[in-house]
Design a protein around this motif. Sequence first.
Motif, short mmCIF file in Angstrom:
data_model
loop_
_atom_site.label_atom_id
_atom_site.label_comp_id
_atom_site.label_asym_id
_atom_site.label_seq_id
_atom_site.Cartn_x
_atom_site.Cartn_y
_atom_site.Cartn_z
N GLN A 150 -11.44 12.20 5.91
CA GLN A 150 -10.16 11.52 6.11
C GLN A 150 -9.22 11.82 4.95
OE1 GLN A 150 -10.82 7.34 6.73
NE2 GLN A 150 -12.54 7.69 8.11
N ALA A 151 -7.94 11.80 5.27
CA ALA A 151 -6.92 11.99 4.24
C ALA A 151 -6.75 10.71 3.42
CB ALA A 151 -5.58 12.38 4.88
N THR A 152 -6.51 10.88 2.14
CA THR A 152 -6.26 9.74 1.26
C THR A 152 -4.78 9.36 1.35
OG1 THR A 152 -7.97 10.50 -0.26
CG2 THR A 152 -6.37 8.92 -1.11
N LYS A 153 -4.53 8.09 1.52
CA LYS A 153 -3.15 7.61 1.63
C LYS A 153 -2.90 6.52 0.60
CE LYS A 153 -2.75 8.65 6.56
NZ LYS A 153 -2.38 8.14 7.90
N THR A 154 -1.63 6.33 0.29
CA THR A 154 -1.26 5.31 -0.67
C THR A 154 -0.78 4.06 0.03
OG1 THR A 154 1.02 6.13 -0.78
CG2 THR A 154 -0.56 7.06 -2.34
N TRP A 155 -0.80 2.96 -0.66
CA TRP A 155 -0.23 1.72 -0.14
C TRP A 155 0.35 0.96 -1.32
CZ3 TRP A 155 -2.06 -3.31 -1.32
CH2 TRP A 155 -3.22 -3.33 -2.09
N LYS A 156 1.26 0.10 -1.00
CA LYS A 156 1.94 -0.64 -2.07
C LYS A 156 2.01 -2.12 -1.66
CE LYS A 156 5.44 1.22 -4.12
NZ LYS A 156 6.79 1.78 -4.36
N ALA A 157 1.52 -2.96 -2.51
CA ALA A 157 1.60 -4.40 -2.27
C ALA A 157 2.84 -4.97 -2.95
CB ALA A 157 0.35 -5.10 -2.80
N SER A 158 3.32 -6.03 -2.42
CA SER A 158 4.49 -6.66 -3.01
C SER A 158 4.10 -7.37 -4.30
CB SER A 158 5.10 -7.67 -2.04
OG SER A 158 6.18 -8.36 -2.63
N ASN A 159 4.90 -7.16 -5.33
CA ASN A 159 4.67 -7.89 -6.59
C ASN A 159 5.66 -9.04 -6.74
OD1 ASN A 159 7.00 -6.49 -7.02
ND2 ASN A 159 6.28 -5.34 -8.80
N ASP A 160 6.26 -9.44 -5.63
CA ASP A 160 7.24 -10.53 -5.65
C ASP A 160 6.51 -11.87 -5.77
OD1 ASP A 160 9.26 -12.39 -5.12
OD2 ASP A 160 10.34 -10.97 -3.85
N PRO A 161 6.75 -12.64 -6.83
CA PRO A 161 6.06 -13.93 -6.96
C PRO A 161 6.45 -14.92 -5.87
CG PRO A 161 7.76 -13.69 -8.63
CD PRO A 161 7.65 -12.37 -7.96
N ASP A 162 7.59 -14.70 -5.22
CA ASP A 162 8.02 -15.58 -4.14
C ASP A 162 7.81 -14.94 -2.77
OD1 ASP A 162 8.95 -17.51 -5.98
OD2 ASP A 162 10.81 -16.38 -6.25
N PHE A 163 6.81 -14.08 -2.69
CA PHE A 163 6.60 -13.33 -1.44
C PHE A 163 6.43 -14.27 -0.24
CE2 PHE A 163 3.80 -11.61 1.77
CZ PHE A 163 4.40 -10.39 2.06
N GLU A 289 25.21 -15.46 5.27
CA GLU A 289 24.10 -15.73 4.37
C GLU A 289 23.24 -14.48 4.25
OE1 GLU A 289 20.00 -18.37 4.11
OE2 GLU A 289 21.71 -19.19 5.22
N LEU A 290 23.11 -13.97 3.03
CA LEU A 290 22.29 -12.80 2.79
C LEU A 290 20.85 -13.25 2.55
CD1 LEU A 290 24.68 -10.80 0.41
CD2 LEU A 290 24.54 -10.74 2.92
N VAL A 291 19.96 -12.86 3.44
CA VAL A 291 18.54 -13.25 3.35
C VAL A 291 17.77 -12.02 2.89
CG1 VAL A 291 16.55 -14.19 4.57
CG2 VAL A 291 18.88 -14.90 5.20
N PHE A 292 17.32 -12.02 1.65
CA PHE A 292 16.67 -10.83 1.10
C PHE A 292 15.17 -10.86 1.35
CE2 PHE A 292 20.57 -11.16 -1.43
CZ PHE A 292 21.07 -9.87 -1.24
N LEU A 293 14.63 -9.69 1.70
CA LEU A 293 13.20 -9.54 1.91
C LEU A 293 12.46 -9.61 0.58
CD1 LEU A 293 13.39 -6.47 4.30
CD2 LEU A 293 12.82 -8.79 5.00
N PRO A 294 11.15 -9.88 0.61
CA PRO A 294 10.37 -9.72 -0.62
C PRO A 294 10.41 -8.26 -1.07
CG PRO A 294 9.14 -10.92 1.06
CD PRO A 294 10.34 -10.37 1.74
N THR A 295 10.23 -8.02 -2.34
CA THR A 295 10.20 -6.65 -2.82
C THR A 295 9.03 -5.89 -2.19
OG1 THR A 295 8.90 -7.38 -4.73
CG2 THR A 295 11.28 -7.19 -5.02
N TYR A 296 9.25 -4.60 -1.92
CA TYR A 296 8.24 -3.74 -1.30
C TYR A 296 7.73 -4.31 0.02
CZ TYR A 296 8.15 -1.99 -6.10
OH TYR A 296 8.52 -1.51 -7.33
N ALA A 297 8.61 -4.86 0.81
CA ALA A 297 8.19 -5.43 2.10
C ALA A 297 9.22 -5.08 3.17
CB ALA A 297 8.02 -6.95 1.99
#
Length: 364
Positions: A150-163, A289-297
Motif C-alpha cells: 500500500q502507498a503511504t499517505k499523510t494526514w493532519k489533525a486539527s491543533n485547534d484547542p476549540d475544535f 455572521e462569519l462562522v470559522f471552521l476549526p484549523t485544518y478542518a
Amino acid sequence: MGRPPEVFVRPVTMSEGQRLQRIGRTSKDPVKLRRAIVVLMSAQGQSVPDIAHLLDCSPEYVRGVIHDFNDMGFDALNPKWSGGRPKTISEAVRRHIRLIARCCPRDLGLPFSTWSLSKLAEHLVASGVVASISRESIRQILRAGGITWQATKTWKASNDPDFITKMRRVLELYDDPPDDGRVVCADEFGPLNLQPRPGNAWRRSGHPVRLRATYNRRGGVRHMLAALDLASGKMIYRIRERKRSGEFLSFLKVLRARWPGEKLYLILDNFSPHKHPDVTSWAAGHDIELVFLPTYASWLNWIESEFAALRYFALSGTDHRSHTEQGEAIAAYVRWRNARAQPKRDFAPESTIRTWTGYMTNVA
C-alpha cells in the motif's frame, strides 16, 4: 504375456443405478462425474478397454475406479485431494514473517526505509528466521495474512484547542438552520491555470485519449470565489485574477445583495483574507455572521464536495487554451448543476464525528 482379466463392478441395485444416473446428470464436480460414468458403464457390461477408449483415459484408471467402488461403494466417487506437499514453514514462523514485513527496516538496523521482497527474503535468511525462502513464498504468506502493498499517505489533525466547540457550531447550522437567516458555505477554488488536465473517458480498448504536454504556461491563473446556499443547494461564484481581501469583500457584497433582509451565516475556513479587518467590520455592519471552521478542518465545509464534483465533471480531461474558454466550461457546468439542485440536508449523518467528545490536539 496374456491380457489382464476382465474387471467389472459388483452387481448394483436399482436404487444404486438410479443414483449413478442422477450423479451423471447433475454433478458439477468433473472428477466425481467421470468416476460415476466409469461405474455406470461397467455395470452395463462394457469392458475396461471400451470404457478407457470412450472416456480417453488409461485402462489402469478405469480398473482403479472399479476396484475402489467395489471396496468402498459411493465413497469411491468423491475425489480425495491430498492437499499437495506439506508446509515447510510453520504457522508461527509465518506470523513472524508478517510481523517483520510490517516493521520499518531502519528499526531493525538496516539502511533503508521500505522493504522489497528480495530484501525481506535476504533479511529473513540472514537473521535465521528461515533457512531459505523465495519471493513468491513471501508474497503468498503476506497475502494469506491480509497484508498488501500500500502507498503511504499523510494526514493532519486539527491543533485547534476549540475544535469541538467550532465543529458543533457548524454542525448545528447544518442540522437546524436558524429561522432568521440563511446558511451559506464559501471558499476559494483554484488556482485555475491553463493546462491539460488528465481525466477518464470511455474509449475503445487500446485507444486512450492523448493530451498535449506543456512546458510553459504563460496564461496566468484565475481564482474562483464560490458560495453554496444550503437552503436551495445552488452555487454562486465569481472568477477573479486574485483572491485577496478586496476580491473576497466584493464577493460578500454580491451575496448580501442576493438575499436582502436575511441574516447570512457564512461558513469559512481560516484563510487570512477572510479575517481581514475590512472584511470582518463590513460583515458585522451588514448582518453577516462569519462562522470559522476549526484549523485544518476544511472537510467540514460542505462546499468542498461540490468543488470535487466541479473538478471531475467540468475540468478533468480538458485542455482549455484561454481563461475565457475555461470560464465558459465552468459556467455551463454550474448552470446545469443549479438547474438540478436540491436543498442540502443530512451532513455526514453516520460519521463518527457525530459522537466525538474529544479530539487529538497539538499533533506534531
